[in-house]
Motif scaffolding. Structure first.
Motif, PDB file in Angstrom:
ATOM      1  N   PRO A 167       2.137  -2.758  -7.238  1.00  0.00           N
ATOM      2  CA  PRO A 167       1.267  -1.462  -7.602  1.00  0.00           C
ATOM      3  C   PRO A 167       1.801  -0.330  -7.048  1.00  0.00           C
ATOM      4  CG  PRO A 167      -0.008  -2.964  -6.190  1.00  0.00           C
ATOM      5  CD  PRO A 167       1.289  -3.687  -6.310  1.00  0.00           C
ATOM      6  N   GLY A 168       1.750   0.713  -7.818  1.00  0.00           N
ATOM      7  CA  GLY A 168       2.103   2.084  -7.350  1.00  0.00           C
ATOM      8  C   GLY A 168       3.635   2.323  -7.400  1.00  0.00           C
ATOM      9  N   MET A 169       4.489   1.225  -7.459  1.00  0.00           N
ATOM     10  CA  MET A 169       5.772   1.538  -7.473  1.00  0.00           C
ATOM     11  C   MET A 169       6.376   2.109  -9.121  1.00  0.00           C
ATOM     12  SD  MET A 169       8.604   1.293  -6.043  1.00  0.00           S
ATOM     13  CE  MET A 169       8.024   0.507  -4.484  1.00  0.00           C
TER      14      MET A 169
ATOM     15  N   VAL B  90       1.093  -6.668 -14.248  1.00  0.00           N
ATOM     16  CA  VAL B  90       2.128  -5.970 -14.599  1.00  0.00           C
ATOM     17  C   VAL B  90       2.033  -4.385 -14.604  1.00  0.00           C
ATOM     18  CG1 VAL B  90       4.132  -5.196 -16.312  1.00  0.00           C
ATOM     19  CG2 VAL B  90       2.952  -7.675 -16.246  1.00  0.00           C
ATOM     20  N   ASN B  91       2.674  -3.680 -13.720  1.00  0.00           N
ATOM     21  CA  ASN B  91       2.326  -2.266 -13.415  1.00  0.00           C
ATOM     22  C   ASN B  91       2.671  -1.687 -14.944  1.00  0.00           C
ATOM     23  OD1 ASN B  91       2.381   0.359 -12.742  1.00  0.00           O
ATOM     24  ND2 ASN B  91       3.259   0.137 -10.853  1.00  0.00           N
ATOM     25  N   ARG B  92       1.945  -0.686 -15.087  1.00  0.00           N
ATOM     26  CA  ARG B  92       1.671  -0.547 -16.705  1.00  0.00           C
ATOM     27  C   ARG B  92       2.946   0.892 -16.376  1.00  0.00           C
ATOM     28  NH1 ARG B  92      -0.315   4.522 -18.058  1.00  0.00           N
ATOM     29  NH2 ARG B  92      -1.661   5.556 -16.333  1.00  0.00           N
TER      30      ARG B  92
ATOM     31  N   ASP C  88       0.802  -1.037  -0.045  1.00  0.00           N
ATOM     32  CA  ASP C  88      -0.025  -0.054  -0.149  1.00  0.00           C
ATOM     33  C   ASP C  88       0.898   1.014   0.106  1.00  0.00           C
ATOM     34  OD1 ASP C  88      -2.388  -1.609   2.286  1.00  0.00           O
ATOM     35  OD2 ASP C  88      -2.476  -1.468   0.032  1.00  0.00           O
ATOM     36  N   ILE C  89       0.687   2.023  -1.119  1.00  0.00           N
ATOM     37  CA  ILE C  89       1.776   3.156  -1.254  1.00  0.00           C
ATOM     38  C   ILE C  89       0.773   4.374  -1.259  1.00  0.00           C
ATOM     39  CG2 ILE C  89       3.485   4.347  -2.869  1.00  0.00           C
ATOM     40  CD1 ILE C  89       4.102   1.641  -3.806  1.00  0.00           C
ATOM     41  N   SER C  90       1.257   5.246  -0.127  1.00  0.00           N
ATOM     42  CA  SER C  90       0.633   6.565  -0.104  1.00  0.00           C
ATOM     43  C   SER C  90       1.528   7.835   0.005  1.00  0.00           C
ATOM     44  CB  SER C  90      -0.470   6.437   1.075  1.00  0.00           C
ATOM     45  OG  SER C  90       0.524   6.312   2.121  1.00  0.00           O
ATOM     46  N   ARG C  91       1.111   8.924  -0.351  1.00  0.00           N
ATOM     47  CA  ARG C  91       1.865  10.222  -0.352  1.00  0.00           C
ATOM     48  C   ARG C  91       1.868  10.587   1.065  1.00  0.00           C
ATOM     49  NH1 ARG C  91       5.371  10.668  -4.521  1.00  0.00           N
ATOM     50  NH2 ARG C  91       4.325   9.970  -6.462  1.00  0.00           N
TER      51      ARG C  91
ATOM     52  N   ILE D 141      13.376  -6.935  -5.066  1.00  0.00           N
ATOM     53  CA  ILE D 141      14.096  -5.802  -4.774  1.00  0.00           C
ATOM     54  C   ILE D 141      13.190  -4.623  -4.032  1.00  0.00           C
ATOM     55  CG2 ILE D 141      15.445  -4.042  -5.661  1.00  0.00           C
ATOM     56  CD1 ILE D 141      16.606  -5.858  -7.534  1.00  0.00           C
ATOM     57  N   PHE D 142      12.078  -4.338  -5.169  1.00  0.00           N
ATOM     58  CA  PHE D 142      11.397  -3.159  -4.648  1.00  0.00           C
ATOM     59  C   PHE D 142      10.549  -3.560  -3.230  1.00  0.00           C
ATOM     60  CE2 PHE D 142      12.280  -2.077  -9.011  1.00  0.00           C
ATOM     61  CZ  PHE D 142      12.558  -0.900  -8.653  1.00  0.00           C
TER      62      PHE D 142
END
Length: 501
Positions: free
Chosen positions: A324-326, A256-258, A50-53, A438-439
């Motif tokens: 996702p989001g990376m 796949v994250n576009r 979960d990636i947030s600003r 890695i990520f």
């Protein structure tokens, strides 16, 4: 296999992709994945990031890793220009452990979007020129050079993938000897098409090959091409400019994250991936790092250029990431396929791409690329990237594992008759898993109370704490991951390389 069009039954122009040959009724275990356009994968402890600003200037990208949650199947497969991540309404997406052996390719559907069809000829007085096209008012400026590569007069046939503005093209070239002083003993033509997406262009390779031979033998007979265009012409959104993402969807699109990789589903000759591996050998690991760092990669080769377009494809496969989001803030890894001097102005503004060319003059234009590949010689004129050309022990270990997995796959295909997996899948998923590891590790460290990346973390990512230190520094900076990198070295037991924003 060739399928005739319902609307033009006398013309055989469409290859049937393998997905269309699958049984009409899916088994219960794959029904959900068929509906979503996904393959079936075993769930080995799903992980969601979960990636947030975060408003804090010291931690712009706050990342929290949550393990053990199930995936949400995408509701539908988006078309060209749509969101290739194809997540559900909440935008949630889960990454599972991936197994090539258990992977099953299922069907997907994408409407035909042929924007233009054209014939290019070589005139002894005027050079390359557009001989015929539909629609007649379409802008094909420069296509006469993209679809007939420089140096093609030395070969008898070729095929070329290329970009024209916001569209992608595929052209088939042929060169036929003729007894004509006006044509100087040779007649050369290309027949090609343009589309907003390159994922289905391969379906018309057979038709284009037939038509270019037809044009050489019977110049000026365009009725098959006219019927083809009427059958397959695009229905673009009203008032739209045809703009599409560089990442059209495919069978792997939903996972796949576009923003990370323009996943392609273009046909290739049997053994394309194994040829790529044998051609570059361990150097694949060097290309992998440059791809992940979003460098501008230019491949030079004399004609034929078709096989080099496949190397562009293979290079792009190195950068797959499905978290996702990376990478939303990094440049898209844009495939340009074949380029020539007419593309110089376009390349001047590109931050990241992979392309190929037959024109040696590009080697002198160092401001247009970061990495230049001539045959198997990978080089860079940028001093900061020079250390990445050197292989380390972790690189060789990854290459050994890749070769080992290939051998296991070949064995299972030969002994067990396994037809559910192929080398393309293995290649893509091998690097996707490496990149995700890695990520995922970097995300977990960045989201922890102590965002310090140690040598143990680096080894867990499959990297060399010493040999990959510069690579990691660049990776953290480019992707905006906020961690403190601490690596042991002989001079200083705990050498802090600094906090990267």
């Amino acid at each position: 296999m060739v399928e005739q069009s319902d609307r033009a039954p006398l013309l055989d122009w469409e290859e049937v992709p393998p997905a269309e040959l699958a049984p009409a009724t899916p088994s219960p275990e794959t029904e959900d994945s068929v509906q979503s356009g996904l393959c079936s994968y075993p769930t080995e402890g799903g992980v969601r990031a979960d990636i947030s600003r975060n408003a804090s200037p010291a931690r712009p990208n706050s990342v929290t890793a949550v393990s053990g949650e199930s995936a949400h199947s995408p509701k539908k497969h988006s078309g060209p220009g749509g969101d290739a991540s194809a997540t559900d309404e909440e935008g949630d997406c889960t990454f599972h452990g991936l197994s090539v052996r258990d992977r099953r390719i299922t069907g997907w559907e994408e409407k035909d979007q042929i924007v233009a069809v054209f014939v290019v000829t070589f005139d002894t007085r005027s050079g390359n020129m557009i001989e015929w096209c539909l629609p007649q008012d379409v802008n094909l400026e420069g296509v006469e050079f993209k679809s007939m590569a420089s140096g093609s007069h030395r070969i008898s046939s070729d095929f070329i993938y290329f970009r024209k503005g916001c569209y992608f093209g595929l052209a088939c070239f042929a060169n036929m000897p003729v007894e004509s002083e006006l044509e100087r003993g040779a007649r050369m033509k290309s027949v090609g098409i343009l589309s907003p997406s390159y994922t289905l262009l391969y379906r018309y390779m057979h038709f284009l090959e037939n038509q270019v031979r037809h044009q050489l033998q019977c110049p000026g007979q365009y009725s098959p091409l006219e019927a083809f265009y009427e059958d397959k012409k695009a229905v673009l959104p009203p008032g739209g400019n045809g703009l599409v993402t560089a990442c059209p969807t495919s069978a792997l699109g939903p996972i796949v994250n576009r923003c990370m990789h323009p996943e392609m589903k273009i046909t290739h000759p049997a053994g394309c991936m194994s040829q790529f591996i044998r051609f570059f050998g361990e150097q694949i690991m060097v290309l992998w790092k440059f791809a992940l760092l979003r460098k501008r990669i230019l491949i030079f080769s004399p004609p034929p250029v078709g096989v080099v377009c496949y190397r562009v494809y293979c290079c792009c496969c190195l950068a797959n990431v499905s978290i996702p989001g990376m990478g939303v803030s990094v440049p898209e890894f844009r495939p340009f396929f074949y380029i020539n001097v007419a593309d110089i102005s376009a390349l001047e503004t590109e931050l990241s791409y992979v392309a190929c060319t037959t024109e040696k003059i590009f080697e002198e234009k160092k401001e247009l690329y970061d990495v230049y590949i001539d045959n198997q010689n990978v080089k860079t004129h940028r001093e900061s990237l020079q250390p990445l050309l050197r292989l380390n022990s972790a690189d060789r270990e990854k290459y050994r594992k890749l070769c080992e997995q290939r051998q296991l796959l070949l064995y299972s295909q030969e002994v067990d008759g396994d037809c559910t997996s192929n080398e393309e899948d293995l290649f893509i998923l091998f690097f996707m898993e490496q990149n995700n590891r890695i990520f995922q590790t970097l995300s977990e460290v960045a989201g922890s109370a102590d965002p310090t990346l140690t040598a143990e973390h680096v080894r867990a990512m499959g990297l060399d704490p010493q040999g990959d230190r510069g690579f990691l520094v660049d990776l953290l900076e480019i992707y905006g991951i906020d961690v403190m990198l601490v690596i042991d070295n002989p001079c200083c037991p705990q050498c802090c390389l600094g906090e990267l924003m």
